[in-house]
Structure formats: structure tokens, C-alpha cells
Design a protein around this motif. Structure first.
Motif, short mmCIF file in Angstrom:
data_model
loop_
_atom_site.label_atom_id
_atom_site.label_comp_id
_atom_site.label_asym_id
_atom_site.label_seq_id
_atom_site.Cartn_x
_atom_site.Cartn_y
_atom_site.Cartn_z
N HIS A 65 32.52 38.60 31.09
CA HIS A 65 33.66 39.14 31.83
C HIS A 65 33.31 40.53 32.33
N GLY A 66 33.56 40.77 33.60
CA GLY A 66 33.25 42.06 34.18
C GLY A 66 32.74 41.90 35.60
N ASP A 67 31.71 42.65 35.93
CA ASP A 67 31.06 42.54 37.24
C ASP A 67 29.91 41.53 37.13
N PRO A 68 29.50 40.96 38.27
CA PRO A 68 28.42 39.96 38.24
C PRO A 68 27.06 40.62 38.09
N ASP A 90 38.71 34.42 38.77
CA ASP A 90 39.23 35.78 38.65
C ASP A 90 40.29 35.79 37.55
N GLU A 91 40.82 36.97 37.33
CA GLU A 91 41.78 37.13 36.24
C GLU A 91 43.10 37.68 36.76
N GLU A 92 44.16 36.93 36.52
CA GLU A 92 45.52 37.33 36.87
C GLU A 92 46.25 37.68 35.58
N VAL A 93 46.63 38.94 35.42
CA VAL A 93 47.29 39.40 34.19
C VAL A 93 48.79 39.45 34.42
N ILE A 94 49.53 38.82 33.52
CA ILE A 94 50.99 38.72 33.69
C ILE A 94 51.71 39.24 32.45
N PRO A 95 52.94 39.73 32.61
CA PRO A 95 53.73 40.19 31.47
C PRO A 95 54.46 39.02 30.81
N LEU A 137 55.56 39.58 39.05
CA LEU A 137 54.57 40.59 39.39
C LEU A 137 53.37 40.50 38.45
N SER A 138 52.17 40.43 39.04
CA SER A 138 50.95 40.31 38.23
C SER A 138 49.89 41.27 38.76
N VAL A 139 48.95 41.59 37.88
CA VAL A 139 47.83 42.46 38.24
C VAL A 139 46.60 41.60 38.46
N GLN A 140 46.05 41.65 39.65
CA GLN A 140 44.82 40.95 39.95
C GLN A 140 43.64 41.87 39.62
N GLN A 141 42.92 41.53 38.57
CA GLN A 141 41.82 42.37 38.12
C GLN A 141 40.62 42.25 39.06
N GLN A 142 39.90 43.36 39.23
CA GLN A 142 38.67 43.32 40.02
C GLN A 142 37.56 42.59 39.25
N SER A 143 37.63 42.65 37.93
CA SER A 143 36.64 41.96 37.12
C SER A 143 36.94 40.47 37.09
N ALA A 144 35.95 39.67 36.73
CA ALA A 144 36.09 38.22 36.72
C ALA A 144 35.26 37.63 35.59
#
Length: 307
Positions: free
Chosen positions: A149-152, A164-169, A261-268
Motif C-alpha cells: 500500500h502506498g506509491d507504486p 485505489d482506496e476510498e475512506v468512508i466514515p 462524503l469520502s476521501v479518495q486517497q492518493q495511495s493505492a
């Protein structure tokens, strides 16, 4: 010369067992030997090393300083030997074995529930999973691939994108109702669960929600997402968790999504494997299966309605 210098495995095992119990009698019982045999092996080891490992005090034994130091080092070596032996034994009955390093929550919540599908498609393949939290050198570790998990970016390895990673509450329904959570602002005043390795997660979410607060860093801290999700299920607080880690809990109602509302992380998440090494058939098969599963998960996520 080196082989003659190293004590036998039986002698080292006898020493470790006696040191752990601080008793020749209990060591003999565990190893199914006589007390005299354990005592003899320890004396032979002391004679070989030229160092006293135990001090005999009346009817008991205590470790000397040298004995405590030797126990520390020998115990690690014996554990490595045990692990190596079990690793080799796992090859029994399998045409080929894949050794994979995984992240703990990914392995528990996403990969493990799907492994039966891989076993059905490739019944002759064996699989060993170990936890690794940080990138490592494939030339120094016995792994064929890893989940990253992170950058390639992984030195000496190829990284293939999984999703990718979608973070939700999320929170339990009882927690949401008890605290009357109706707007993002309400999350400022309730207990929030924090992931130690992502200290800015709540601040990012509050900023995205347009909520100004100095309390974004407050809340109980956990090392892993699996710990946070269990705490949230049992009403300990609101949590920010990757959606694909809690799909089952959302479907069953054990957790509810608090807001769309969710946060789309730049990491994957990536599957990485050694660069320049011929890919064994079992690795190639697992890679193909894993990419298909990730593609299916992405499709299911994209077609799922929010909430």
C-alpha cells in the motif's frame, strides 16, 4: 572447522528448555528424557563453551549472565529453525508453493475470504502468507510477491495496481442514534477512532466536509484497521475506514455509513513481485487470479449506490 565448533541441536534444545523452566526435571518431562540426560547435555555444552551457563543453588538452578545472553541468542536461532522446518513441510502434497507477504488488515478482511476461489481454480498450489508492514529486499526474503500500500515504488520489484482506496466514515447504528449524528459537524463532539499510521485522516475528512475544528487529532489510537472496525462495531466511536475493508459489515448492518462524503486517497494497493526473476507458474497463476478479483471488486464498488 565451523561444523565442529557448533554444538548439536539436541544439546541446544536441552539448554533452552532447562533455561526456560529453570529446572532440569521439568525440561526432562517436556523432552521425554531423564533428568540425568538433561544435566549431562548441559554440562557437555558448558564444557564445550568453556563458560558456566547455570549456577546450582541448593535444589534449584539459576542462569548466569552468560547463560542469559546465550539463551536470548539461541532462542532466536531455534525459532528460525522451527519456522524454516514448518515452511519446508508446507510443500508436502503441493506441486508448487507461493510465499506471499501481506498487510495484516488486507490479508484478513479482503484476501482471506477470497482464497477458496484460488484453491478451487489451482488445487495443486500451496500458499504461505506472512505479515510484512514495510517494503523489503526480495533477494533477502523468501517471498515470491507482496501486497503493498502506498506509491507504486518498490526497489527491485514490479508493482501492478489492484485498486485505489476510498475512506468512508462509519459507526454502529446504535452509536449514530445515541449521539444523534445528523451532520458532519456532529462528528466533532463524539468519540473518534484514529489509525496511528494515518494521523491526518480525520483532519482531511473534516476539511473536505467544510468543518473547522482543532479536535481532529483527538481520539483513541489503534495500530490496524481491523482493530478500529471491531471497536466501531462495538460502539466505541466513529471511524474512517477503507470501504472495501467493511463491505460485509455495511451489508449486514453491523456498521453504517454516516455520510456519503469520502476521501479518495492518493495511495493505492499493489501486487509487487521481484524484477528480473523468472515468474514461476504458481506466481503467474496467483497474479492472474488476484488481478481478476481486484477488477471484480472495482466493478462492484463503482456500480454500488452510495450509502
Amino acid at each position: 572447522m565451523r561444523r565442529a565448533f557448533v554444538p548439536t541441536a539436541d544439546t541446544l534444545i536441552a539448554f533452552e528448555c532447562a533455561a526456560r523452566h529453570l529446572s532440569f526435571t521439568r525440561a526432562a518431562e517436556e523432552l521425554h528424557l531423564t533428568q540425568g540426560a538433561i544435566s549431562k547435555q548441559v554440562r557437555q555444552l558448558e564444557d564445550r563453551l568453556g563458560v558456566e551457563l547455570f549456577r546450582r543453588v541448593r535444589q534449584r538452578i539459576v542462569l548466569t549472565d552468560a547463560g542469559r545472553l546465550y539463551l536470548h541468542d539461541i532462542r532466536g536461532a531455534l525459532e528460525q529453525m522451527t519456522a524454516a522446518t514448518r515452511q519446508v513441510m508446507s510443500y508436502a502434497g503441493s506441486a508448487d508453493v507461493l510465499n506471499l507477504a501481506v498487510l495484516p488488515t488486507f490479508g484478513t478482511r479482503w484476501l482471506a475470504p477470497r482464497l477458496a476461489g484460488f484453491a478451487r481454480r489451482y488445487p495443486d498450489a500451496g500458499l504461505n502468507l506472512s505479515v510484512r508492514l514495510q517494503p523489503f529486499d526480495f533477494s533477502e526474503e523468501p517471498f515470491d510477491g507482496a501486497i503493498h500500500h502506498g506509491d507504486p515504488v518498490w526497489a527491485g520489484a514490479i508493482a501492478e495496481h489492484l485498486f485505489d482506496e476510498e475512506v468512508i466514515p462509519v459507526a454502529s447504528r446504535a452509536f449514530r442514534d445515541r449521539h444523534e449524528i445528523r451532520s458532519p459537524m456532529d462528528l466533532v463532539r463524539v468519540p473518534r477512532l484514529q489509525l496511528a499510521t494515518r494521523p491526518f485522516a480525520w483532519r482531511q475528512w473534516f476539511e473536505l466536509a467544510g468543518v473547522e475544528t482543532d479536535a481532529a487529532f483527538q481520539g483513541a489510537r489503534f495500530e490496524q484497521f481491523v482493530m478500529i472496525s471491531e471497536a466501531a462495531i462495538h460502539h466505541a466511536g466513529a471511524a474512517l475506514i477503507p470501504r472495501f475493508f467493511v463491505e460485509a459489515e455495511l451489508s449486514s448492518g453491523r456498521l453504517v455509513r454516516l455520510f456519503d462524503l469520502s476521501v479518495q486517497q492518493q495511495s493505492a494497493y499493489y501486487f509487487v513481485y521481484p524484477e528480473g526473476r523468472t515468474m514461476r507458474p504458481v506466481v503467474s497463476a496467483f497474479r492472474q487470479w488476484l488481478m481478476e478479483e481486484a477488477r471484480a471488486a472495482r466493478t462492484a464498488r463503482d456500480t454500488m449506490l452510495p450509502g
